[in-house]
Design a protein around this motif. Structure first.
Motif, PDB file in Angstrom:
ATOM      1  N   TYR A  45     116.138 -24.031  54.421  1.00  0.00           N
ATOM      2  CA  TYR A  45     117.555 -24.091  54.773  1.00  0.00           C
ATOM      3  C   TYR A  45     117.832 -25.389  55.527  1.00  0.00           C
ATOM      4  O   TYR A  45     118.016 -25.402  56.745  1.00  0.00           O
ATOM      5  CB  TYR A  45     117.952 -22.864  55.592  1.00  0.00           C
ATOM      6  N   ILE A  46     117.860 -26.486  54.768  1.00  0.00           N
ATOM      7  CA  ILE A  46     117.935 -27.792  55.408  1.00  0.00           C
ATOM      8  C   ILE A  46     119.346 -28.155  55.866  1.00  0.00           C
ATOM      9  O   ILE A  46     119.545 -29.234  56.436  1.00  0.00           O
ATOM     10  CB  ILE A  46     117.354 -28.903  54.517  1.00  0.00           C
ATOM     11  N   ALA A  47     120.300 -27.274  55.649  1.00  0.00           N
ATOM     12  CA  ALA A  47     121.620 -27.490  56.243  1.00  0.00           C
ATOM     13  C   ALA A  47     121.582 -27.271  57.750  1.00  0.00           C
ATOM     14  O   ALA A  47     122.481 -27.705  58.470  1.00  0.00           O
ATOM     15  CB  ALA A  47     122.645 -26.549  55.616  1.00  0.00           C
ATOM     16  N   MET A  48     120.513 -26.617  58.230  1.00  0.00           N
ATOM     17  CA  MET A  48     120.394 -26.362  59.663  1.00  0.00           C
ATOM     18  C   MET A  48     119.007 -26.685  60.201  1.00  0.00           C
ATOM     19  O   MET A  48     118.875 -27.218  61.305  1.00  0.00           O
ATOM     20  CB  MET A  48     120.736 -24.904  59.970  1.00  0.00           C
ATOM     21  N   ILE A  59     121.524 -35.337  46.570  1.00  0.00           N
ATOM     22  CA  ILE A  59     122.494 -34.490  47.270  1.00  0.00           C
ATOM     23  C   ILE A  59     122.166 -34.421  48.757  1.00  0.00           C
ATOM     24  O   ILE A  59     121.007 -34.257  49.137  1.00  0.00           O
ATOM     25  CB  ILE A  59     122.514 -33.069  46.665  1.00  0.00           C
ATOM     26  N   GLU A  60     123.175 -34.547  49.574  1.00  0.00           N
ATOM     27  CA  GLU A  60     123.035 -34.389  51.019  1.00  0.00           C
ATOM     28  C   GLU A  60     124.040 -33.348  51.506  1.00  0.00           C
ATOM     29  O   GLU A  60     125.065 -33.112  50.864  1.00  0.00           O
ATOM     30  CB  GLU A  60     123.294 -35.709  51.756  1.00  0.00           C
ATOM     31  N   TYR A  61     123.707 -32.740  52.646  1.00  0.00           N
ATOM     32  CA  TYR A  61     124.648 -31.839  53.298  1.00  0.00           C
ATOM     33  C   TYR A  61     125.127 -32.542  54.561  1.00  0.00           C
ATOM     34  O   TYR A  61     124.566 -32.385  55.640  1.00  0.00           O
ATOM     35  CB  TYR A  61     123.990 -30.499  53.624  1.00  0.00           C
ATOM     36  N   SER A 103     121.057 -33.116  56.445  1.00  0.00           N
ATOM     37  CA  SER A 103     119.890 -33.092  55.561  1.00  0.00           C
ATOM     38  C   SER A 103     119.238 -34.453  55.377  1.00  0.00           C
ATOM     39  O   SER A 103     118.177 -34.549  54.757  1.00  0.00           O
ATOM     40  CB  SER A 103     120.300 -32.555  54.181  1.00  0.00           C
ATOM     41  N   VAL A 104     119.848 -35.489  55.914  1.00  0.00           N
ATOM     42  CA  VAL A 104     119.359 -36.851  55.689  1.00  0.00           C
ATOM     43  C   VAL A 104     117.937 -37.028  56.238  1.00  0.00           C
ATOM     44  O   VAL A 104     117.664 -36.696  57.397  1.00  0.00           O
ATOM     45  CB  VAL A 104     120.307 -37.886  56.334  1.00  0.00           C
TER      46      VAL A 104
END
Length: 224
Positions: free
Chosen positions: A91-94, A206-208, A212-213
């Motif tokens: 869950y790389i958005a967080m 894709i990045e969030y 996510s960078v």
């Protein structure tokens, strides 16, 4: 049965099953994903009598067992328990996902737990009762709907110049929430934050937002 495919196809037709149902799902905000519980509620499971829940997670499942038991009762199934399997975080958005070797180690460490789960199911035995403290009840209780309301949004997804318009994100989205426009993905409003689009992108385009960078992308098939 691939529930992901059923959900993507909005297929709620009755299913012929055996007596025993084993639901294997990821953990979203300390419960099974809302899209999974909705599918189970709408789909008639013919001949089913008992149900086990196996939840993989990056850290913990909270008090998910309470809600799984409630779902079993709603389906008129004998609840056989909820088991937790620690797997690599994606869950790389967080959070941060592990690098490949660390992910392999986490998966290897999970094998005894998985074998124990299999043994219980083969013997038709209930799982041990999972931990249930105040923190668990808080996270699976009031925090879960708050998390979905404030954090589970698709607005921050974007692509960079390395996007090749391959459409993998469209194919992998379980809610058909992504379309291609001028060979670039466009996100709708039905996101469930499964991270399939971002973690399966072959060019990591894709990045969030900025969250996510620089983070590794993890999906199970890639590490073996």
């Amino acid at each position: 049965v691939d529930m992901n495919a059923k959900i993507k196809a909005t297929d709620y037709s009755p299913m012929k099953t055996g007596r025993n149902i084993i639901v294997v799902v990821p953990t979203y905000a300390w419960r099974i994903p809302q899209i999974v519980s909705e599918w189970l509620c709408k789909t008639e499971l013919l001949f089913a009598e008992r149900i086990w829940f196996v939840m993989d997670c990056g850290g913990e499942i909270g008090n998910a067992a309470k809600y799984n038991r409630r779902l079993a009762e709603q389906k008129h199934l004998w609840y056989m328990g909820t088991a937790q399997v620690i797997m690599p975080e994606n869950y790389i958005a967080m959070f941060g996902a592990p690098k490949a070797e660390e992910a392999r180690k986490i998966v290897r460490n999970a094998e005894p737990t998985i074998m124990n789960i299999i043994a219980h199911i083969k013997a038709e035995q209930p799982f041990a009762v999972p931990r249930n403290n105040l923190y668990d009840r808080l996270m699976s209780g009031p925090v879960n709907p708050i998390f979905y309301h404030f954090f589970v949004k698709s607005d921050a997804f974007r692509t960079d110049a390395t996007c090749v318009g391959c459409g993998q994100c469209v194919k992998n989205c379980p809610l058909n929430n992504i379309t291609l426009k001028d060979r670039k993905p466009v996100w709708g409003k039905q996101c469930t934050h499964c991270m399939a689009c971002i973690c399966y992108c072959p060019t990591e385009a894709i990045e969030y937002g900025k969250k996510s960078v620089g983070k590794p992308r993890y999906h199970f098939e890639k590490i073996f």
